[in-house]
Design a protein around this motif. Sequence first.
Motif, PDB file in Angstrom:
ATOM      1  N   PRO A 302     -34.856 -59.564  54.456  1.00  0.00           N
ATOM      2  CA  PRO A 302     -35.641 -59.730  53.222  1.00  0.00           C
ATOM      3  C   PRO A 302     -34.855 -60.387  52.088  1.00  0.00           C
ATOM      4  N   GLN A 303     -33.552 -60.045  51.973  1.00  0.00           N
ATOM      5  CA  GLN A 303     -32.721 -60.683  50.940  1.00  0.00           C
ATOM      6  C   GLN A 303     -32.606 -62.185  51.207  1.00  0.00           C
ATOM      7  N   ALA A 304     -32.423 -62.539  52.474  1.00  0.00           N
ATOM      8  CA  ALA A 304     -32.323 -63.952  52.851  1.00  0.00           C
ATOM      9  C   ALA A 304     -33.631 -64.679  52.548  1.00  0.00           C
ATOM     10  N   ILE A 308     -35.781 -68.382  49.424  1.00  0.00           N
ATOM     11  CA  ILE A 308     -36.867 -69.366  49.547  1.00  0.00           C
ATOM     12  C   ILE A 308     -37.893 -69.102  48.449  1.00  0.00           C
ATOM     13  N   HIS A 309     -38.304 -67.826  48.335  1.00  0.00           N
ATOM     14  CA  HIS A 309     -39.238 -67.430  47.265  1.00  0.00           C
ATOM     15  C   HIS A 309     -39.219 -65.914  47.165  1.00  0.00           C
ATOM     16  N   THR A 310     -39.298 -65.394  45.949  1.00  0.00           N
ATOM     17  CA  THR A 310     -39.263 -63.933  45.773  1.00  0.00           C
ATOM     18  C   THR A 310     -40.434 -63.250  46.477  1.00  0.00           C
ATOM     19  N   ASP A 311     -41.562 -63.951  46.621  1.00  0.00           N
ATOM     20  CA  ASP A 311     -42.722 -63.378  47.327  1.00  0.00           C
ATOM     21  C   ASP A 311     -42.397 -63.077  48.789  1.00  0.00           C
ATOM     22  N   PHE A 312     -41.496 -63.892  49.365  1.00  0.00           N
ATOM     23  CA  PHE A 312     -41.119 -63.688  50.765  1.00  0.00           C
ATOM     24  C   PHE A 312     -40.423 -62.343  50.936  1.00  0.00           C
ATOM     25  N   GLU A 313     -39.663 -61.933  49.917  1.00  0.00           N
ATOM     26  CA  GLU A 313     -38.970 -60.642  49.986  1.00  0.00           C
ATOM     27  C   GLU A 313     -39.946 -59.500  49.699  1.00  0.00           C
TER      28      GLU A 313
END
Length: 363
Positions: A302-304, A308-313
Amino acid sequence: MKCGIVGLPNVGKSTLFNCLSNAKAQSANYPFCTIEPNLGTVSVPDERLFELEKLVNPERVLPAVVEIVDIAGLVKGASKGEGLGNQFLANIRECEAIIHVLRCFENGNIIHVEGSVDPIRDKEIIDIELQLKDLETVGKSVEKAKKFIKSGKKDDILNYETLLSLQKFLEDGRNAREFTTNEHTKPIIEEVQLLTNKPVLYVCNVDENSIKNGNEWIAKIEDMAKRESAEVVVLAAQIEADINELDTFEERQMFLEELGLDEPGVNKLIRKAYELLHLQTYFTAGVKEVRAWTIGKGWTAPQAASVIHTDFEKGFIRAEVIKYSDFITYGSEAKVKEAGKMGVEGKEYIVQDGDIMHFRFNV
């Protein structure tokens, strides 16, 4: 995450910075040429990107980057504000690691502020100034910690005794990065944020002859660095500048071959700087783009994804992971899947350098 290039005036810092970033920091034969720190965003050379590009044939390829800061030359007395001392120390405090350039060449046309070439002495001049500033910082922390030991709490006593030991260590002319710590004392030292606790990479700036045959200074610096568990890169900033002037890849390769080099010295330096900052790379690979993403070592999936975008985390569901070696072996994502080599990982997965990742998320 930034690396600061430091050294005495006229050792080749700005020339090297120009080669690293293709920026045009003013470079001249007099001290304090670099007045404001120059910030360059530098691409990290990575052969794996070229291999992925061959297989995926994307519209564009984006490398990982690292930020390099060219900081004003330091002189004796910097810790007391001499020259541009206060500014130098403030700039270095904002960097996470240090690239220390040492002049290891003779040239009567380029003035040396100390009157002669002696990189070990030059290194010690900068060390002393940083140690003096750190002593000032630790002294304040010791006085503050002293007030709490009356409580009798173990943590307060450990804090005070650790800082006192560190103060003595610095007074002996040692750098904080060499101070032995354990799981209890390490956080105490890190909290003080000392200049000499930053990881360091030494760069021997040599002439063309020494690139091929070495010189007396390189061995001494390598021996000194070994005692500090630091690494050394040997390059000739002027040769790197000449390489930068060549227009095509073919011309650069011919020039390197004539010198008996396999790649520009700055490539090695950038990769070492990346490691110095404890950074690593994962890839995303699709027809739109093949891209290298910069993350810290030990980061979870999730950190990785957050880079790309905070939504991805926030909405992380899972990560589909292909090892770089498997992608190269099988030649495509589809064939990797067929071979059962794609991993499906959750929130606890620790990303490995070179992982090719696809994130599933829901926001």
